[in-house]
Write a protein that holds these residues in place. Structure first.
Motif, mmCIF file in Angstrom:
data_model
loop_
_atom_site.group_PDB
_atom_site.id
_atom_site.type_symbol
_atom_site.label_atom_id
_atom_site.label_comp_id
_atom_site.label_asym_id
_atom_site.label_seq_id
_atom_site.Cartn_x
_atom_site.Cartn_y
_atom_site.Cartn_z
ATOM 1 N N VAL A 97 0.841 -1.198 0.000
ATOM 2 C CA VAL A 97 0.000 0.000 0.000
ATOM 3 C C VAL A 97 0.879 1.252 0.000
ATOM 4 O O VAL A 97 0.610 2.209 -0.742
ATOM 5 N N LYS A 98 1.930 1.257 0.804
ATOM 6 C CA LYS A 98 2.854 2.398 0.822
ATOM 7 C C LYS A 98 3.525 2.583 -0.533
ATOM 8 O O LYS A 98 3.670 3.702 -1.017
ATOM 9 N N THR A 103 4.001 5.618 -5.505
ATOM 10 C CA THR A 103 3.999 5.626 -6.972
ATOM 11 C C THR A 103 2.943 6.588 -7.508
ATOM 12 O O THR A 103 3.215 7.386 -8.412
ATOM 13 N N VAL A 104 1.741 6.535 -6.951
ATOM 14 C CA VAL A 104 0.668 7.440 -7.374
ATOM 15 C C VAL A 104 1.082 8.888 -7.108
ATOM 16 O O VAL A 104 0.910 9.769 -7.962
ATOM 17 N N GLN A 110 4.641 14.375 -11.248
ATOM 18 C CA GLN A 110 5.241 14.540 -12.579
ATOM 19 C C GLN A 110 4.207 15.069 -13.571
ATOM 20 O O GLN A 110 4.501 15.940 -14.397
ATOM 21 N N LEU A 111 2.994 14.545 -13.483
ATOM 22 C CA LEU A 111 1.931 14.994 -14.374
ATOM 23 C C LEU A 111 1.605 16.465 -14.134
ATOM 24 O O LEU A 111 1.441 17.246 -15.090
#
Length: 141
Positions: A97-98, A103-104, A110-111
């Protein structure tokens, strides 16, 4: 236990294990098994003659009880192993989960940077009134 005390040997010990397994299957607790063992031992000792015979019967009865309780011991070990496996699984899930959260977070960051740069590039080519509106959108980002 009577068969074991009478010298039935290994087959009676197998019977002790089976008795313990059946007691556990019928939801008897360890204390109930111990109480039954105590009653059977008391009955077996009523006909004993002399201290040597009593010691031999008590010793043999102890082995019989230990074998009877081995099913409980095996179940307890299985329970401990299951708890350990569940804890490890939970730790691995928490790490996953971490990792997914990180990652999200990284990808979203970045987006957002890419969108900011694109909006800044678009704003350069727009008239001043529209630049202010783009600036408002960039502020929201």
């Amino acid at each position: 236990m009577e068969q074991y005390l009478a010298g039935a040997g290994e087959s009676a010990l197998r019977g002790a294990y089976e008795a313990g397994r059946l007691a556990m299957a019928k939801d008897f607790g360890v204390l109930e098994v111990a109480a039954l063992h105590h009653s059977a031992l008391a009955k077996a000792l009523t006909g004993a003659h002399g201290q040597d015979e009593i010691r031999a019967k008590v010793s043999a009865a102890s082995q019989f009880l230990a074998e009877s309780l081995s099913a409980y011991e095996m179940a307890h070990r299985g329970y401990r192993d299951a708890i350990t496996a569940l804890r490890l699984l939970n730790e691995n899930l928490e790490l996953e989960v971490k990792r997914i959260g990180q990652t999200v977070h990284d990808e979203a960051g970045q987006l957002l940077v890419a969108v900011h740069l694109a909006m800044a590039e678009i704003a350069r080519d727009l008239p001043p009134g529209l630049r202010d509106r783009i600036s408002d959108v960039t502020g929201l980002l």
